[in-house]
Design a protein around this motif. Structure first.
Motif, PDB file in Angstrom:
ATOM      1  N   ARG A 177      -3.915  11.992 -16.462  1.00 36.28           N
ATOM      2  CA  ARG A 177      -5.062  11.061 -17.298  1.00 36.28           C
ATOM      3  C   ARG A 177      -4.550   9.556 -17.781  1.00 36.28           C
ATOM      4  O   ARG A 177      -5.360   8.781 -17.771  1.00 36.28           O
ATOM      5  CB  ARG A 177      -5.483  11.836 -18.593  1.00 36.28           C
ATOM      6  N   VAL A 178      -3.025   9.357 -17.555  1.00 36.36           N
ATOM      7  CA  VAL A 178      -2.597   8.174 -18.158  1.00 36.36           C
ATOM      8  C   VAL A 178      -2.456   7.280 -16.463  1.00 36.36           C
ATOM      9  O   VAL A 178      -2.843   6.262 -16.214  1.00 36.36           O
ATOM     10  CB  VAL A 178      -1.152   8.110 -18.625  1.00 36.36           C
ATOM     11  N   PHE A 179      -1.809   8.220 -15.664  1.00 30.24           N
ATOM     12  CA  PHE A 179      -1.317   7.522 -14.234  1.00 30.24           C
ATOM     13  C   PHE A 179      -2.608   7.136 -13.425  1.00 30.24           C
ATOM     14  O   PHE A 179      -2.246   6.388 -12.658  1.00 30.24           O
ATOM     15  CB  PHE A 179      -0.445   8.905 -13.548  1.00 30.24           C
ATOM     16  N   ILE A 180      -3.625   7.682 -13.797  1.00 31.45           N
ATOM     17  CA  ILE A 180      -4.745   7.270 -12.833  1.00 31.45           C
ATOM     18  C   ILE A 180      -4.945   5.571 -13.021  1.00 31.45           C
ATOM     19  O   ILE A 180      -5.633   4.840 -12.201  1.00 31.45           O
ATOM     20  CB  ILE A 180      -6.228   8.067 -12.977  1.00 31.45           C
ATOM     21  N   TYR A 181      -4.901   5.275 -14.146  1.00 32.17           N
ATOM     22  CA  TYR A 181      -5.278   3.941 -14.544  1.00 32.17           C
ATOM     23  C   TYR A 181      -4.076   3.066 -14.039  1.00 32.17           C
ATOM     24  O   TYR A 181      -4.246   1.829 -13.597  1.00 32.17           O
ATOM     25  CB  TYR A 181      -5.241   3.947 -16.079  1.00 32.17           C
ATOM     26  N   ILE A 182      -2.866   3.716 -13.945  1.00 27.79           N
ATOM     27  CA  ILE A 182      -1.777   2.770 -13.277  1.00 27.79           C
ATOM     28  C   ILE A 182      -1.975   2.688 -11.754  1.00 27.79           C
ATOM     29  O   ILE A 182      -1.752   1.600 -11.227  1.00 27.79           O
ATOM     30  CB  ILE A 182      -0.591   3.810 -13.666  1.00 27.79           C
ATOM     31  N   ALA A 183      -2.466   3.815 -11.288  1.00 25.01           N
ATOM     32  CA  ALA A 183      -2.569   3.653  -9.953  1.00 25.01           C
ATOM     33  C   ALA A 183      -3.838   2.842  -9.421  1.00 25.01           C
ATOM     34  O   ALA A 183      -3.750   2.311  -8.578  1.00 25.01           O
ATOM     35  CB  ALA A 183      -2.874   5.058  -9.317  1.00 25.01           C
TER      36      ALA A 183
ATOM     37  N   TRP B  26       0.826  -1.373  -0.071  1.00 24.76           N
ATOM     38  CA  TRP B  26       0.051   0.166  -0.153  1.00 24.76           C
ATOM     39  C   TRP B  26       0.779   1.452   0.058  1.00 24.76           C
ATOM     40  O   TRP B  26       0.456   2.158  -0.394  1.00 24.76           O
ATOM     41  CB  TRP B  26      -0.968  -0.141   1.216  1.00 24.76           C
ATOM     42  N   GLY B  27       2.023   1.199   0.452  1.00 23.40           N
ATOM     43  CA  GLY B  27       3.059   2.255   0.472  1.00 23.40           C
ATOM     44  C   GLY B  27       3.306   2.377  -0.803  1.00 23.40           C
ATOM     45  O   GLY B  27       4.318   3.473  -1.280  1.00 23.40           O
ATOM     46  N   ALA B  28       3.279   1.703  -1.766  1.00 27.03           N
ATOM     47  CA  ALA B  28       3.884   1.723  -3.192  1.00 27.03           C
ATOM     48  C   ALA B  28       2.600   2.127  -4.068  1.00 27.03           C
ATOM     49  O   ALA B  28       2.825   3.056  -5.069  1.00 27.03           O
ATOM     50  CB  ALA B  28       4.349   0.382  -3.774  1.00 27.03           C
ATOM     51  N   VAL B  29       1.286   1.818  -3.561  1.00 27.12           N
ATOM     52  CA  VAL B  29       0.134   2.437  -4.508  1.00 27.12           C
ATOM     53  C   VAL B  29      -0.063   3.762  -4.026  1.00 27.12           C
ATOM     54  O   VAL B  29      -0.098   4.765  -5.121  1.00 27.12           O
ATOM     55  CB  VAL B  29      -0.940   1.681  -4.028  1.00 27.12           C
ATOM     56  N   PHE B  30       0.144   4.417  -2.882  1.00 23.29           N
ATOM     57  CA  PHE B  30       0.008   5.710  -2.564  1.00 23.29           C
ATOM     58  C   PHE B  30       0.740   6.805  -3.502  1.00 23.29           C
ATOM     59  O   PHE B  30       0.148   7.797  -3.862  1.00 23.29           O
ATOM     60  CB  PHE B  30       0.178   5.798  -1.068  1.00 23.29           C
ATOM     61  N   PRO B  31       2.128   6.294  -3.448  1.00 27.78           N
ATOM     62  CA  PRO B  31       2.727   7.260  -4.340  1.00 27.78           C
ATOM     63  C   PRO B  31       2.549   7.361  -5.891  1.00 27.78           C
ATOM     64  O   PRO B  31       2.512   8.484  -6.430  1.00 27.78           O
ATOM     65  CB  PRO B  31       4.287   6.999  -4.358  1.00 27.78           C
ATOM     66  N   LEU B  32       1.808   6.561  -6.312  1.00 26.89           N
ATOM     67  CA  LEU B  32       1.196   6.522  -7.920  1.00 26.89           C
ATOM     68  C   LEU B  32       0.019   7.476  -7.782  1.00 26.89           C
ATOM     69  O   LEU B  32      -0.059   8.232  -8.746  1.00 26.89           O
ATOM     70  CB  LEU B  32       0.971   5.092  -8.420  1.00 26.89           C
TER      71      LEU B  32
ATOM     72  N   TRP C 213      -3.855  -0.495  -7.111  1.00 25.91           N
ATOM     73  CA  TRP C 213      -4.708  -0.579  -5.837  1.00 25.91           C
ATOM     74  C   TRP C 213      -5.572  -1.790  -6.194  1.00 25.91           C
ATOM     75  O   TRP C 213      -5.722  -2.617  -5.156  1.00 25.91           O
ATOM     76  CB  TRP C 213      -5.563   0.635  -6.074  1.00 25.91           C
ATOM     77  N   ILE C 214      -5.886  -1.899  -7.292  1.00 29.93           N
ATOM     78  CA  ILE C 214      -6.646  -3.235  -7.682  1.00 29.93           C
ATOM     79  C   ILE C 214      -5.989  -4.652  -7.366  1.00 29.93           C
ATOM     80  O   ILE C 214      -6.536  -5.614  -6.532  1.00 29.93           O
ATOM     81  CB  ILE C 214      -7.413  -3.527  -9.126  1.00 29.93           C
ATOM     82  N   ALA C 215      -4.641  -4.824  -7.631  1.00 32.04           N
ATOM     83  CA  ALA C 215      -3.961  -5.904  -7.640  1.00 32.04           C
ATOM     84  C   ALA C 215      -3.485  -5.919  -5.956  1.00 32.04           C
ATOM     85  O   ALA C 215      -3.763  -7.188  -5.418  1.00 32.04           O
ATOM     86  CB  ALA C 215      -2.687  -5.526  -8.546  1.00 32.04           C
ATOM     87  N   THR C 216      -3.446  -4.816  -5.294  1.00 29.38           N
ATOM     88  CA  THR C 216      -2.998  -5.013  -4.062  1.00 29.38           C
ATOM     89  C   THR C 216      -4.151  -5.194  -3.196  1.00 29.38           C
ATOM     90  O   THR C 216      -4.064  -6.098  -2.329  1.00 29.38           O
ATOM     91  CB  THR C 216      -2.547  -3.690  -3.363  1.00 29.38           C
ATOM     92  N   PHE C 217      -5.374  -4.850  -3.760  1.00 31.14           N
ATOM     93  CA  PHE C 217      -6.568  -5.302  -2.983  1.00 31.14           C
ATOM     94  C   PHE C 217      -6.947  -6.531  -3.036  1.00 31.14           C
ATOM     95  O   PHE C 217      -7.331  -7.168  -2.012  1.00 31.14           O
ATOM     96  CB  PHE C 217      -8.021  -4.181  -3.294  1.00 31.14           C
ATOM     97  N   LEU C 218      -6.901  -7.142  -4.426  1.00 35.88           N
ATOM     98  CA  LEU C 218      -7.160  -8.476  -4.511  1.00 35.88           C
ATOM     99  C   LEU C 218      -6.165  -9.521  -3.567  1.00 35.88           C
ATOM    100  O   LEU C 218      -6.494 -10.574  -3.183  1.00 35.88           O
ATOM    101  CB  LEU C 218      -7.156  -8.810  -5.928  1.00 35.88           C
ATOM    102  N   GLY C 219      -4.927  -8.810  -3.653  1.00 32.80           N
ATOM    103  CA  GLY C 219      -4.002  -9.450  -2.950  1.00 32.80           C
ATOM    104  C   GLY C 219      -4.188  -9.624  -1.147  1.00 32.80           C
ATOM    105  O   GLY C 219      -4.329 -10.861  -0.504  1.00 32.80           O
ATOM    106  N   LEU C 220      -5.089  -8.429  -0.666  1.00 37.61           N
ATOM    107  CA  LEU C 220      -5.293  -8.454   0.653  1.00 37.61           C
ATOM    108  C   LEU C 220      -6.384  -9.397   0.745  1.00 37.61           C
ATOM    109  O   LEU C 220      -6.590 -10.270   1.943  1.00 37.61           O
ATOM    110  CB  LEU C 220      -5.863  -7.060   0.987  1.00 37.61           C
ATOM    111  N   MET C 221      -7.528  -9.508  -0.245  1.00 36.38           N
ATOM    112  CA  MET C 221      -8.813 -10.410   0.049  1.00 36.38           C
ATOM    113  C   MET C 221      -8.088 -11.905  -0.036  1.00 36.38           C
ATOM    114  O   MET C 221      -8.601 -12.683   0.818  1.00 36.38           O
ATOM    115  CB  MET C 221      -9.699 -10.278  -1.390  1.00 36.38           C
ATOM    116  N   LYS C 222      -7.136 -12.413  -0.953  1.00 35.12           N
ATOM    117  CA  LYS C 222      -6.747 -13.515  -1.053  1.00 35.12           C
ATOM    118  C   LYS C 222      -6.086 -13.927   0.433  1.00 35.12           C
ATOM    119  O   LYS C 222      -6.215 -15.114   0.970  1.00 35.12           O
ATOM    120  CB  LYS C 222      -5.725 -13.641  -2.080  1.00 35.12           C
TER     121      LYS C 222
END
Length: 358
Positions: free
Chosen positions: A330-336, A300-306, A340-349
């Motif tokens: 406009r591009v970076f919001i999709y990267i962020a 999450w400390g890597a998602v926040f900077p993005l 976020w989705i990848a990290t959230f799915l990792g948390l759910m798993k």
């Protein structure tokens, strides 16, 4: 063992597991609220209201749950809580308490114009900032047994800078909606803290860069919080743009306007420089050294900077009329969002796996 004893032991396993989770709960988990809230603000600025509002309510729930867990930890496991606070490795994570509180407060202002709630959040954040800053740095100074530089410092130390600048952002947002003389006074506090945050970054990044280049560096050393190298500069940029916006209501800021603009671009350029460097090091870590990519709360400390880079670049482009930079958020919001989705799915798993182990 009779059947009743077996049932009692089986029932005790989840309880014991839950207690262990609370006892050892990482303080840096508040970075999840930082990342989610900042992504919500980015979505609002880029006119994606459904995403902004959905993440707002999710983040409010996340923040309250994290606050409850940490308060429970203070009450029932104070020794573990305060031992973590004075640790060179774990202690910096406590600064996420401050930053997440300010991010939630900023959401209330930017998305819903709820200034009374935001003012309460600012008061809480200011109290946390003063308490944690002096408690942690004093403890690190006076403790007799200390780690060496190679094992004691990481990018997580820059969370202290993020915490400082998050207070600046929320203070500047509040100042813009208060009458005089509070407006001038709060802007002066924000300016002072903004300058202090820049000095603190200078001290710490010098040590981190020294650790990078003159000590052995293994894949395990490149933990996700190193992205805070960039995130600290991104939020410093955002704080600078808020001060520039407020300069029309504070004569001393107006007199410093060229300096404010120059320093803000300096922060943004430094943060931008870090992005390719961190990507290259990430490729080295996971592809060349084959370090396993698995969920860790530190991500999450890597998602926040993005997300913060998205917000700060949008704000910089808008405030200083640098329209050619708008393509970046406009591009970076999709990267962020993808991160976020990848990290959230990792948390759910991880949570599902933990429940099964009970």
């Amino acid at each position: 063992m009779n059947d009743l004893s077996k049932l009692q032991n089986a029932a005790a396993i989840p309880e014991k597991g839950l207690r262990n989770v609370v006892r050892d709960f990482p303080p840096s988990y508040f970075a999840m609220a930082m990342a989610t809230g900042t992504l919500s603000i980015a979505a609002h600025l880029l006119s994606v209201p459904w995403l902004a509002e959905g993440l707002f309510f999710l983040n409010l729930a996340v923040y309250l749950v994290l606050m409850f867990v940490n308060m429970t930890r203070v009450v029932y496991y104070p020794r573990h809580f305060f031992s973590d606070m004075v640790s060179h490795q774990v202690g910096p994570g406590f600064f996420t308490f401050v930053a997440s509180t300010c991010v939630v407060g900023s959401q209330f202002i930017i998305i819903y114009q709820q200034f009374n709630i935001a003012a309460a959040m600012l008061a809480i954040a200011a109290l946390l900032w003063v308490s944690l800053t002096y408690a942690i740095f004093t403890a690190w100074t006076v403790k007799e047994i200390k780690p060496d530089l190679s094992s004691g410092i990481s990018g997580a130390w820059l969370l202290s800078v993020v915490a400082t600048q998050s207070v600046v952002v929320l203070t500047a947002l509040m100042a813009a909606h208060l009458p005089q003389p509070y407006r001038v006074e709060l802007n002066f506090v924000a300016l002072s803290m903004w300058l202090w945050g820049g000095m603190l970054y200078t001290w710490m990044i010098s040590l981190i860069f020294y650790r990078y280049t003159f000590f052995k560096f293994s894949p395990g050393d490149l933990s996700p919080p190193y992205w805070i190298n960039m995130g600290a500069m991104a939020i410093s940029t955002l704080a600078g743009t808020r001060l520039i916006q407020n300069s029309v209501d504070a004569p001393f800021l107006m007199s410093m306007l060229p300096f404010l603009k120059g320093a803000t671009i300096f922060y943004w350029a430094t943060g931008t420089w870090w992005i390719p460097m961190l990507v290259i090091l990430g490729i080295w870590r996971h592809l060349f050294k084959r370090y396993p990519l698995q969920y860790d709360p530190q991500y999450w400390g890597a998602v926040f900077p993005l997300a913060m880079y998205t917000v700060c670049t949008y704000s910089l482009a808008t405030v200083m009329r640098l329209d050619f930079l708008l393509v970046i958020p406009r591009v970076f919001i999709y990267i962020a969002l993808a991160a976020w989705i990848a990290t959230f799915l990792g948390l759910m798993k991880r949570m599902i796996s933990g429940m099964r182990s009970f």
